[in-house]
Design an enzyme around this catalytic site. Sequence first.
Site, PDB file in Angstrom:
ATOM      1  N   GLU A 247      12.419  11.159  44.780  1.00 37.73           N
ATOM      2  CA  GLU A 247      12.126  10.595  46.111  1.00 37.73           C
ATOM      3  C   GLU A 247      12.380   9.080  46.141  1.00 37.73           C
ATOM      4  O   GLU A 247      11.616   8.318  46.730  1.00 37.73           O
ATOM      5  CB  GLU A 247      10.713  10.972  46.573  1.00 37.73           C
ATOM      6  CG  GLU A 247      10.602  12.498  46.686  1.00 37.73           C
ATOM      7  CD  GLU A 247       9.548  13.005  47.648  1.00 37.73           C
ATOM      8  OE1 GLU A 247       9.066  12.224  48.475  1.00 37.73           O
ATOM      9  OE2 GLU A 247       9.236  14.203  47.568  1.00 37.73           O
TER      10      GLU A 247
HETATM   11  C1  FAD Z   1      12.671  17.081  38.526  1.00 36.58           C
HETATM   12  C2  FAD Z   1      13.417  16.548  39.696  1.00 36.58           C
HETATM   13  C3  FAD Z   1      13.159  17.076  40.941  1.00 36.58           C
HETATM   14  C4  FAD Z   1      13.864  16.635  42.055  1.00 36.58           C
HETATM   15  N1  FAD Z   1      13.667  17.228  43.258  1.00 36.58           N
HETATM   16  C5  FAD Z   1      14.511  16.930  44.295  1.00 36.58           C
HETATM   17  C6  FAD Z   1      14.460  17.674  45.509  1.00 36.58           C
HETATM   18  O1  FAD Z   1      13.619  18.571  45.683  1.00 36.58           O
HETATM   19  N2  FAD Z   1      15.348  17.391  46.475  1.00 36.58           N
HETATM   20  C7  FAD Z   1      16.290  16.421  46.329  1.00 36.58           C
HETATM   21  O2  FAD Z   1      17.081  16.216  47.236  1.00 36.58           O
HETATM   22  N3  FAD Z   1      16.361  15.688  45.190  1.00 36.58           N
HETATM   23  C8  FAD Z   1      15.495  15.923  44.157  1.00 36.58           C
HETATM   24  N4  FAD Z   1      15.592  15.215  42.997  1.00 36.58           N
HETATM   25  C9  FAD Z   1      16.625  14.199  42.862  1.00 36.58           C
HETATM   26  C10 FAD Z   1      16.132  12.784  42.787  1.00 36.58           C
HETATM   27  O3  FAD Z   1      15.687  12.356  44.034  1.00 36.58           O
HETATM   28  C11 FAD Z   1      17.269  11.921  42.215  1.00 36.58           C
HETATM   29  O4  FAD Z   1      17.370  12.238  40.854  1.00 36.58           O
HETATM   30  C12 FAD Z   1      17.025  10.457  42.411  1.00 36.58           C
HETATM   31  O5  FAD Z   1      17.153  10.108  43.740  1.00 36.58           O
HETATM   32  C13 FAD Z   1      17.983   9.591  41.559  1.00 36.58           C
HETATM   33  O6  FAD Z   1      19.300   9.991  41.716  1.00 36.58           O
HETATM   34  P1  FAD Z   1      20.221  10.239  40.435  1.00 36.58           P
HETATM   35  O7  FAD Z   1      19.500  11.143  39.547  1.00 36.58           O
HETATM   36  O8  FAD Z   1      21.546  10.635  40.914  1.00 36.58           O
HETATM   37  O9  FAD Z   1      20.302   8.824  39.750  1.00 36.58           O
HETATM   38  P2  FAD Z   1      21.335   7.652  40.079  1.00 36.58           P
HETATM   39  O10 FAD Z   1      21.387   7.437  41.534  1.00 36.58           O
HETATM   40  O11 FAD Z   1      22.601   7.934  39.366  1.00 36.58           O
HETATM   41  O12 FAD Z   1      20.614   6.443  39.402  1.00 36.58           O
HETATM   42  C14 FAD Z   1      20.703   6.118  38.003  1.00 36.58           C
HETATM   43  C15 FAD Z   1      19.987   4.796  37.760  1.00 36.58           C
HETATM   44  O13 FAD Z   1      20.629   3.760  38.482  1.00 36.58           O
HETATM   45  C16 FAD Z   1      19.719   3.082  39.312  1.00 36.58           C
HETATM   46  N5  FAD Z   1      20.390   2.666  40.524  1.00 36.58           N
HETATM   47  C17 FAD Z   1      21.172   3.397  41.366  1.00 36.58           C
HETATM   48  N6  FAD Z   1      21.570   2.658  42.402  1.00 36.58           N
HETATM   49  C18 FAD Z   1      21.043   1.414  42.234  1.00 36.58           C
HETATM   50  C19 FAD Z   1      21.111   0.201  42.959  1.00 36.58           C
HETATM   51  N7  FAD Z   1      21.772   0.120  44.113  1.00 36.58           N
HETATM   52  N8  FAD Z   1      20.464  -0.870  42.467  1.00 36.58           N
HETATM   53  C20 FAD Z   1      19.775  -0.790  41.320  1.00 36.58           C
HETATM   54  N9  FAD Z   1      19.672   0.324  40.596  1.00 36.58           N
HETATM   55  C21 FAD Z   1      20.299   1.417  41.039  1.00 36.58           C
HETATM   56  C22 FAD Z   1      18.638   4.099  39.580  1.00 36.58           C
HETATM   57  O14 FAD Z   1      17.428   3.460  39.955  1.00 36.58           O
HETATM   58  C23 FAD Z   1      18.551   4.804  38.240  1.00 36.58           C
HETATM   59  O15 FAD Z   1      17.757   4.038  37.367  1.00 36.58           O
HETATM   60  C24 FAD Z   1      14.817  15.602  41.890  1.00 36.58           C
HETATM   61  C25 FAD Z   1      15.029  15.038  40.645  1.00 36.58           C
HETATM   62  C26 FAD Z   1      14.356  15.505  39.549  1.00 36.58           C
HETATM   63  C27 FAD Z   1      14.653  14.899  38.217  1.00 36.58           C
END
Ligand code: FAD
Lengths: 247, 380
Positions: free
Chosen positions: B363
């Site tokens: 989230e």
């Molecule tokens: C167990 C679990 C349940 C989940 N449930 C749901 C769900 O029900 N529905 C749903 O839609 N999603 C869900 N998610 C997804 C979750 O919301 C995403 O994993 C999250 O938004 C981060 O996206 P990402 O994993 O692609 O990481 P990325 O976006 O690839 O981020 C990687 C790192 O880079 C950092 N980063 C990225 N952009 C920036 C920036 N502009 N400035 C600084 N730092 C940055 C991030 O903070 C992070 O540390 C779930 C995730 C997990 C692990």
Amino acid sequence: MKILVCISNVPDTTTKIRFKDDNTAFDTTGVQWIINPWDELALTRAIELKETSGEAIEKITVVSVGPKTAEPTIRKALAIGADDAIRIDAEPKDAYFVAAQLAVVAKDYDIVLNGIEACDYNGSAVGGMLSEFLEYPSVSAVSKLEIENGEIKVSREIDGGTEVLTTQLPFVAIVQKGIAKEPRIPSMRGIMMARKKPLNIVEAVEAEVLTEFESFELPPAKAACKMVDAENVKELVDLLHNEAKVI
Amino acid sequence: MNFEFTEEQLMIRKAAKDYAERELIQDVLERDAKAEYPTRHVKNLAELGFMGMLVDHKYDGGGMDAVSYVLAMEEISKIDSSLGVIISVNNSLVCYGIEKYGTEEQKEKYLKPLARGEKIGAFLLSEPEAGSDATSQKTTAKDKGDHYIINGVKNWITSANTASTYVVAAQTYPEKRHHGINVFIVDRNSQGISLGPHEDKMGMRSSDTHSVMFTDVKVPKENRIGDDGFGFTFAMKTLEAGRIGIAAQAVGIAAGALDRAIQYSKERKAFGKVLAKHQAIAFKISDMAVKVENARNLCLKAAWLKDQGKPFGLASAMAKQYAADIAMEVTTEAVQIFGGYGYVKEYHVERLMREAKLTQIYEGTSEIQKIVISRALLKD
Ligand SMILES: Cc1cc2nc3c(=O)[nH]c(=O)nc-3n(C[C@H](O)[C@H](O)[C@H](O)COP(=O)(O)OP(=O)(O)OC[C@H]3O[C@@H](n4cnc5c(N)ncnc54)[C@H](O)[C@@H]3O)c2cc1C
Ligand SMILES: Cc1cc2nc3c(=O)[nH]c(=O)nc-3n(C[C@H](O)[C@H](O)[C@H](O)COP(=O)(O)OP(=O)(O)OC[C@H]3O[C@@H](n4cnc5c(N)ncnc54)[C@H](O)[C@@H]3O)c2cc1C
């Protein structure tokens, strides 16, 4: 059939007990109040009976003798599932006084449920006194209450076994462990309905107060645990005999 | 200013606490080890009304305020935050979104069974290549007149397997970038939907998480939520509300670790006295407690703003970021206080530490919250 559950408003069982006024009164500062656990189980059983006995049970009322500050506890009972509530507006001064108050409203009910004891003053007195006032039969230490084909069946624990009885109505059941498995948790719906259910406030009747507290004493603090070497049986026996005085 | 809870709020907190301490505690370790979905608990909590507690009575919900929700979420997550996330996604993403932006027909058909807890909802926004940057949705929804055809992959979807109702984001007009995104209510049993394997997670292992594949999935036009192109705004608005739930979950995880650390430090002896009598440990407890209390207050403030109908987006981002970050700190310290015992499963604190980590990621990661917060403060 109508069921009345008598509920006592008692300090939460984890309360640190303190006294005031030269150890003659319980200090209620900071105390959280709950439904006496036996009474909560009695109410749970009443609700289970209502749910499973078809039309047999028309309504469940809870009654408490207490001041306005007892109302949150009464509303909790409504949230759990009582249909309506009565508060008899008086400080619960002693068991005789409380039983005299309860008798006035209990006359209209077929099954009157009391807890085996209130976990504040642990008198184990109100239920018995109430049945005397009402001249109703009473069964104490009830661990099971069932309705089979309109007939009441109660079980009570006796030394080394269980006694099963049938009883006529109306009657007073003084309930204990086993009457229900766990107190029922109120649902959201129940919680929201609680304020909408009737909570009738009734004036207290004149009744004597027969007892008065002279003073309270806390039990002695638990002594520290003493470790005895497994080899040293003699010392253990000695301690058990002379210090703990248990053998 | 008034810091008193109402009688109803206290009753709800107690109901959640009683259920957690009586029921959830019994199999929480086993479900964590086996990554087993808590079917029985979801059913019981639905019967008690927790699955739809925020939804209006009109739509068969509990009609509770956000403050009550925060209190319940904390108590449940103290013991088992897997249940916390299942309740949170259903209430504050799926139900909230449909209730706030859906049509009466959508509410009648989809919201009511979700609010009653008879059905479970899932929120499908993230994709393999669109996490923090939710604008770059690759999933497409082609407009075919009276219906849409959805193709693409969603990732990390909580309750993907148990849910019957999906709320899905997809791109209709790629050239319009995020203004081209739409959100749809999709029946899980629709033809063309398949699930990836259950994710083997670090924590909250009792919640079910999968990727979801869409292959030519047909969705009736009336299942679109809001106007054409409203999808991205929808997602951002619902996440604003969802963050209150996750913040409260993080508070619960931290508070659970604090409670356990307090108890343990009064029992465990080292160098002839209980840990609590060593000032280094007592000060740790003090620091942890201040953090938990701060996080709780931020959360309650966000919830209170929402209940008053005031803007709460900034407050919920602050609550989510702070609560998640301190949950990680507090649980790590709790493990430290437990020493070797903290590193094994039996004492719960290592599990709480694993669970805390997720609250910093989903989230909106902590970094994303800081973007939301700083943008709000720095805009002209
Ligand atoms: C167990 C679990 C349940 C989940 N449930 C749901 C769900 O029900 N529905 C749903 O839609 N999603 C869900 N998610 C997804 C979750 O919301 C995403 O994993 C999250 O938004 C981060 O996206 P990402 O994993 O692609 O990481 P990325 O976006 O690839 O981020 C990687 C790192 O880079 C950092 N980063 C990225 N952009 C920036 C920036 N502009 N400035 C600084 N730092 C940055 C991030 O903070 C992070 O540390 C779930 C995730 C997990 C692990
Ligand atoms: C604020 C306060 C002040 C008090 N001051 C005095 C005092 O000055 N002198 C004194 O002797 N005692 C005093 N009491 C104690 C009071 O006398 C007891 O609550 C009463 O005697 C009941 O006895 P018990 O608690 O031993 O109940 P028990 O006999 O152990 O209770 C058995 C069952 O009776 C029913 N019952 C008990 N109390 C009530 C109630 N109030 N309403 C409805 N049902 C009930 C419940 O079903 C309960 O499970 C006070 C209590 C309170 C709360």
